[in-house]
Design an enzyme around this catalytic site. Sequence first.
Site, PDB file in Angstrom:
ATOM      1  NE  ARG A 120      -4.058  -2.008   1.946  1.00 22.25           N
ATOM      2  CZ  ARG A 120      -3.958  -3.148   2.606  1.00 22.25           C
ATOM      3  NH1 ARG A 120      -2.968  -3.335   3.457  1.00 22.25           N
ATOM      4  NH2 ARG A 120      -4.854  -4.081   2.426  1.00 22.25           N
ATOM      5  CE  LYS A 142      -0.732  13.557 -14.521  1.00 19.56           C
ATOM      6  NZ  LYS A 142      -1.088  13.910 -15.908  1.00 19.56           N
ATOM      7  CD  GLU A 184       6.715  16.278 -22.619  1.00 21.76           C
ATOM      8  OE1 GLU A 184       6.058  17.278 -22.263  1.00 21.76           O
ATOM      9  OE2 GLU A 184       6.180  15.179 -22.892  1.00 21.76           O
ATOM     10  CE  LYS A 220       5.244  17.284 -14.295  1.00 21.65           C
ATOM     11  NZ  LYS A 220       5.469  16.095 -15.084  1.00 21.65           N
ATOM     12  CD  GLU A 230      -4.004  15.933 -15.528  1.00 19.74           C
ATOM     13  OE1 GLU A 230      -2.771  15.850 -15.499  1.00 19.74           O
ATOM     14  OE2 GLU A 230      -4.710  15.269 -16.291  1.00 19.74           O
ATOM     15  NE  ARG A 234       0.321  16.823 -12.777  1.00 16.73           N
ATOM     16  CZ  ARG A 234       0.971  16.044 -11.939  1.00 16.73           C
ATOM     17  NH1 ARG A 234       0.638  16.033 -10.665  1.00 16.73           N
ATOM     18  NH2 ARG A 234       1.948  15.264 -12.343  1.00 16.73           N
ATOM     19  CG  ASN A 238      -2.197  16.883 -20.122  1.00 15.68           C
ATOM     20  OD1 ASN A 238      -1.197  16.236 -19.843  1.00 15.68           O
ATOM     21  ND2 ASN A 238      -3.294  16.863 -19.385  1.00 15.68           N
ATOM     22  CG  HIS A 241       1.061  15.782 -23.907  1.00 18.52           C
ATOM     23  ND1 HIS A 241       1.835  16.905 -24.057  1.00 18.52           N
ATOM     24  CD2 HIS A 241       1.847  14.859 -23.299  1.00 18.52           C
ATOM     25  CE1 HIS A 241       3.033  16.678 -23.535  1.00 18.52           C
ATOM     26  NE2 HIS A 241       3.069  15.448 -23.071  1.00 18.52           N
ATOM     27  CG  HIS A 245      -1.480  11.007 -25.640  1.00 20.16           C
ATOM     28  ND1 HIS A 245      -2.088  11.327 -24.451  1.00 20.16           N
ATOM     29  CD2 HIS A 245      -0.163  10.868 -25.362  1.00 20.16           C
ATOM     30  CE1 HIS A 245      -1.160  11.392 -23.493  1.00 20.16           C
ATOM     31  NE2 HIS A 245       0.014  11.121 -24.028  1.00 20.16           N
ATOM     32  CG  HIS A 258       5.598  11.314 -25.166  1.00 19.68           C
ATOM     33  ND1 HIS A 258       4.225  11.216 -25.208  1.00 19.68           N
ATOM     34  CD2 HIS A 258       5.885  12.326 -24.306  1.00 19.68           C
ATOM     35  CE1 HIS A 258       3.710  12.130 -24.395  1.00 19.68           C
ATOM     36  NE2 HIS A 258       4.696  12.818 -23.825  1.00 19.68           N
TER      37      HIS A 258
HETATM   38 MG    MG Z   1       4.598  14.130 -22.073  1.00 22.56          MG
END
Ligand code: MG
Length: 349
Positions: A120, A142, A184, A220, A230, A234, A238, A241, A245, A258
Amino acid sequence: MKTVHVDTGKPYDIFIERGILDSCGEYVKKLSPAQKAVLVTDTNVAPHYQWRVLNSLTQQDIRVKTHIFQAGEESKHLGTISEIYKTLADFQMTRKDIIIALGGGVCGDMAGFAAATYLRGIDFIQLPTSLLAQVDSSVGGKTGVDLPQGKNLAGAFHQPIAVLIDPDTLKTLSDDFIADGMAEVIKYGCIKDSAFFEELEKGDALKRIDDVIETCVSIKRDVVSRDEREAGERMLLNFGHTLGHSIEKLSGFTGITHGMAVAIGMVLIAKAGEKHGITEPGTADRIAALCKTYCLPTETEYSFTELADAAMGDKKTAGGNINLVMLSKIGESLIRKTPLSELEDFITV
Ligand code: MG
């Protein structure tokens, strides 16, 4: 040594220093009661750096077991997590012990997810070795893995107890991996810092990479500490993105990194923004020129229909809408809620 403090629910520091890999053991000793550590790394990174980290840990009397997985995004699935759990359990890791993530984004995301869930939740430290991980994925907490249905669909928020960034590790990266991280870097200039964007336009970011890394993680940090989970701001991280994606998904996550996909995504969404009068004219051209400076692509063969369809399953969709990150101008970003039914029209230029 540069230090960036991150004030999330569980605060921690990011340390940027050449050669810091060799001091990893001292940081673990200072920050954690751990007597054991599992070092998670991949087949690309292990031959370069695992011994330096192992030496540093054993010098502090920390017992270490190394878990090496096959490098690549293809490894970022629950099967690899199961194998990491097995290593942790066989080594009888307790809640006081620690996981060390040594590698790029995939390694940090998976080692972090294992740390978030094993017993946990146990502590972990990030030692990011790729530019993308150093400027972006190692900061913010994340963690997660891909599912067959999409990227990063299973995961958890779990902050590391420290991030140790050694810019010397970038020397062993190929040009493609540097470009991957530069996308990025450019993103941070686009969403928050026009002066930084102008600095990047000089084309010599790699010569001042320590400062570049510090600027990116500071931006960041600011965003993440205001919105750890988020709920709002936040999402600005993205930028580029959503369509990025889509491109990654359409290409089956092969042949395009990416960062390359994000570069194209930033240019496309800026063009859409200009068409709708949201984004200052000329912005898309400036982003495209900057991407080209750092060897990133700015165009895709996929149609707007394909891109919009692929975005439908994106995590950023909610109640028939998708949250698109747009720029008003370089350095200023906003979130625009767009009905999914209008997405194709919206992005078509
Ligand atoms: Mg990224």
